[in-house]
Write a protein that holds these residues in place. Structure first.
Motif, PDB file in Angstrom:
ATOM      1  N   SER A  65       0.833  -1.202   0.000  1.00 17.30           N
ATOM      2  CA  SER A  65       0.000   0.000   0.000  1.00 17.30           C
ATOM      3  C   SER A  65       0.871   1.258   0.000  1.00 17.30           C
ATOM      4  O   SER A  65       0.598   2.215  -0.723  1.00 17.30           O
ATOM      5  N   MET A  66       1.942   1.231   0.783  1.00 20.32           N
ATOM      6  CA  MET A  66       2.861   2.371   0.816  1.00 20.32           C
ATOM      7  C   MET A  66       3.585   2.509  -0.519  1.00 20.32           C
ATOM      8  O   MET A  66       3.797   3.612  -1.016  1.00 20.32           O
ATOM      9  N   MET A  67       3.938   1.386  -1.131  1.00 28.68           N
ATOM     10  CA  MET A  67       4.643   1.408  -2.411  1.00 28.68           C
ATOM     11  C   MET A  67       3.777   2.009  -3.508  1.00 28.68           C
ATOM     12  O   MET A  67       4.242   2.817  -4.320  1.00 28.68           O
ATOM     13  N   LEU A  68       2.496   1.625  -3.517  1.00 30.97           N
ATOM     14  CA  LEU A  68       1.591   2.067  -4.581  1.00 30.97           C
ATOM     15  C   LEU A  68       0.872   3.361  -4.237  1.00 30.97           C
ATOM     16  O   LEU A  68       0.257   3.978  -5.117  1.00 30.97           O
ATOM     17  N   ASP A  72     -10.010   1.093  -6.305  1.00 28.26           N
ATOM     18  CA  ASP A  72     -10.541   1.210  -7.674  1.00 28.26           C
ATOM     19  C   ASP A  72     -10.911  -0.163  -8.226  1.00 28.26           C
ATOM     20  O   ASP A  72     -11.015  -0.368  -9.437  1.00 28.26           O
ATOM     21  N   ASN A  73     -11.076  -1.139  -7.300  1.00 28.28           N
ATOM     22  CA  ASN A  73     -11.549  -2.484  -7.661  1.00 28.28           C
ATOM     23  C   ASN A  73     -10.639  -3.205  -8.643  1.00 28.28           C
ATOM     24  O   ASN A  73     -11.094  -3.840  -9.603  1.00 28.28           O
ATOM     25  N   ILE A  74      -9.355  -3.118  -8.417  1.00 29.70           N
ATOM     26  CA  ILE A  74      -8.388  -3.863  -9.220  1.00 29.70           C
ATOM     27  C   ILE A  74      -8.024  -5.135  -8.464  1.00 29.70           C
ATOM     28  O   ILE A  74      -7.507  -5.081  -7.347  1.00 29.70           O
ATOM     29  N   THR A  76      12.315  -2.245 -14.340  1.00 28.94           N
ATOM     30  CA  THR A  76      11.146  -3.111 -14.197  1.00 28.94           C
ATOM     31  C   THR A  76      11.490  -4.371 -13.415  1.00 28.94           C
ATOM     32  O   THR A  76      10.738  -4.800 -12.544  1.00 28.94           O
ATOM     33  N   ARG A  77      12.642  -4.965 -13.719  1.00 30.11           N
ATOM     34  CA  ARG A  77      13.077  -6.155 -12.968  1.00 30.11           C
ATOM     35  C   ARG A  77      13.239  -5.825 -11.488  1.00 30.11           C
ATOM     36  O   ARG A  77      12.885  -6.610 -10.602  1.00 30.11           O
ATOM     37  N   SER A  78      13.795  -4.649 -11.214  1.00 27.86           N
ATOM     38  CA  SER A  78      13.994  -4.232  -9.825  1.00 27.86           C
ATOM     39  C   SER A  78      12.659  -4.081  -9.104  1.00 27.86           C
ATOM     40  O   SER A  78      12.517  -4.461  -7.928  1.00 27.86           O
ATOM     41  N   ALA A  79      11.659  -3.529  -9.808  1.00 29.31           N
ATOM     42  CA  ALA A  79      10.333  -3.350  -9.214  1.00 29.31           C
ATOM     43  C   ALA A  79       9.697  -4.698  -8.891  1.00 29.31           C
ATOM     44  O   ALA A  79       9.093  -4.883  -7.825  1.00 29.31           O
ATOM     45  N   ILE A  80       9.832  -5.657  -9.807  1.00 30.98           N
ATOM     46  CA  ILE A  80       9.300  -7.004  -9.565  1.00 30.98           C
ATOM     47  C   ILE A  80      10.027  -7.647  -8.390  1.00 30.98           C
ATOM     48  O   ILE A  80       9.413  -8.294  -7.536  1.00 30.98           O
ATOM     49  N   LEU A 139       0.194  -4.718 -12.010  1.00 23.54           N
ATOM     50  CA  LEU A 139       0.922  -4.121 -10.896  1.00 23.54           C
ATOM     51  C   LEU A 139       1.984  -3.140 -11.376  1.00 23.54           C
ATOM     52  O   LEU A 139       2.188  -2.083 -10.774  1.00 23.54           O
ATOM     53  N   LEU A 140       2.649  -3.473 -12.456  1.00 17.72           N
ATOM     54  CA  LEU A 140       3.667  -2.562 -12.993  1.00 17.72           C
ATOM     55  C   LEU A 140       3.023  -1.246 -13.433  1.00 17.72           C
ATOM     56  O   LEU A 140       3.602  -0.175 -13.229  1.00 17.72           O
ATOM     57  N   GLU A 141       1.832  -1.335 -14.007  1.00 17.96           N
ATOM     58  CA  GLU A 141       1.122  -0.116 -14.386  1.00 17.96           C
ATOM     59  C   GLU A 141       0.779   0.717 -13.159  1.00 17.96           C
ATOM     60  O   GLU A 141       0.885   1.950 -13.168  1.00 17.96           O
ATOM     61  N   LEU A 142       0.382   0.047 -12.064  1.00 20.68           N
ATOM     62  CA  LEU A 142       0.068   0.757 -10.828  1.00 20.68           C
ATOM     63  C   LEU A 142       1.308   1.423 -10.232  1.00 20.68           C
ATOM     64  O   LEU A 142       1.209   2.404  -9.494  1.00 20.68           O
ATOM     65  N   MET A 143       2.487   0.881 -10.562  1.00 14.45           N
ATOM     66  CA  MET A 143       3.738   1.486 -10.111  1.00 14.45           C
ATOM     67  C   MET A 143       4.211   2.595 -11.048  1.00 14.45           C
ATOM     68  O   MET A 143       5.311   3.102 -10.928  1.00 14.45           O
TER      69      MET A 143
END
Length: 209
Positions: free
Chosen positions: A31-34, A178-180, A110-114, A91-95
């Protein structure tokens, strides 16, 4: 008789409770990340042969993504967090990262985010396991995993010892505001000794026959 034949519903419920506690901790961090409200629940926990892991993804050639960490201290083994390709793209889009068309062609950011996401999920489970059992358990740095599920099963089988081919499969459902809806799996690959230690610590000891 294998010790896995002794894992009844009561013991599965205990594993599910550990998963729920870990999911709650992970939800706070994600939640803090996003910067969005996140809820994570654990609808099911199963003990299945490693060779059947690919069946939960239906298509053994589907490219999935996540992270794997080693487990050290009083327990051993490894923990995987895997997501369907569509879920990881959401999730990547949310980031606020570009949506990749091909997960096998990821840039370093992107790899780092995953890796960060997978580390949160896996480490939260390790902390939950440690608190629940009172054992000293720590996680090792994550490795990002992007491959066909069949290839991941083959890779994971190399780190299991002979006769220890069962895994704890923890289904996770993540709901972002947002119901994701996003689904994933925490997978603990233990050895038999680690499984026996876990249940002994929580008063559900399995007698080695």
């Amino acid at each position: 008789m294998s010790i896995y034949d002794h894992i009844d519903q009561m013991r599965l419920d205990a594993l599910k409770e550990m998963g729920n506690i870990g999911a709650g901790n992970a939800a706070t961090s994600i939640s803090m990340m996003l910067d969005k409200k996140v809820d994570i629940n654990v609808p099911d926990v199963k003990l299945i042969p490693l060779s059947k892991l690919w069946e939960i993804f239906e298509d053994p050639e589907e490219v999935v993504s996540g992270a794997m960490i080693g487990v050290g201290g009083d327990l051993s083994g490894a923990i995987l967090f895997l997501m369907h390709s569509e879920s990881i793209k959401k999730l990547l889009e949310l980031m606020m990262l570009p949506r990749p068309e091909d997960l096998t062609q990821l840039d370093e950011i992107t790899r780092s985010a995953i890796g960060e996401l997978g580390n949160i999920m896996c480490s939260s489970y390790v902390v939950s396991l440690s608190n629940f059992t009172g054992m000293n358990i720590h996680s090792l740095p994550p490795n990002v995993v992007v491959d066909m599920i069949a290839a991941i099963v083959s890779e994971v089988s190399l780190i299991t010892t002979e006769g220890d081919d069962y895994i704890i499969l923890i289904e996770t459902n993540m709901k972002v505001e947002d119901n994701i809806d996003i689904s994933g799996y925490i997978i603990y690959i233990p050895d038999q000794e680690s499984i026996m230690r876990i249940f002994k610590q929580i008063g559900l000891e399995i007698k080695d026959e």
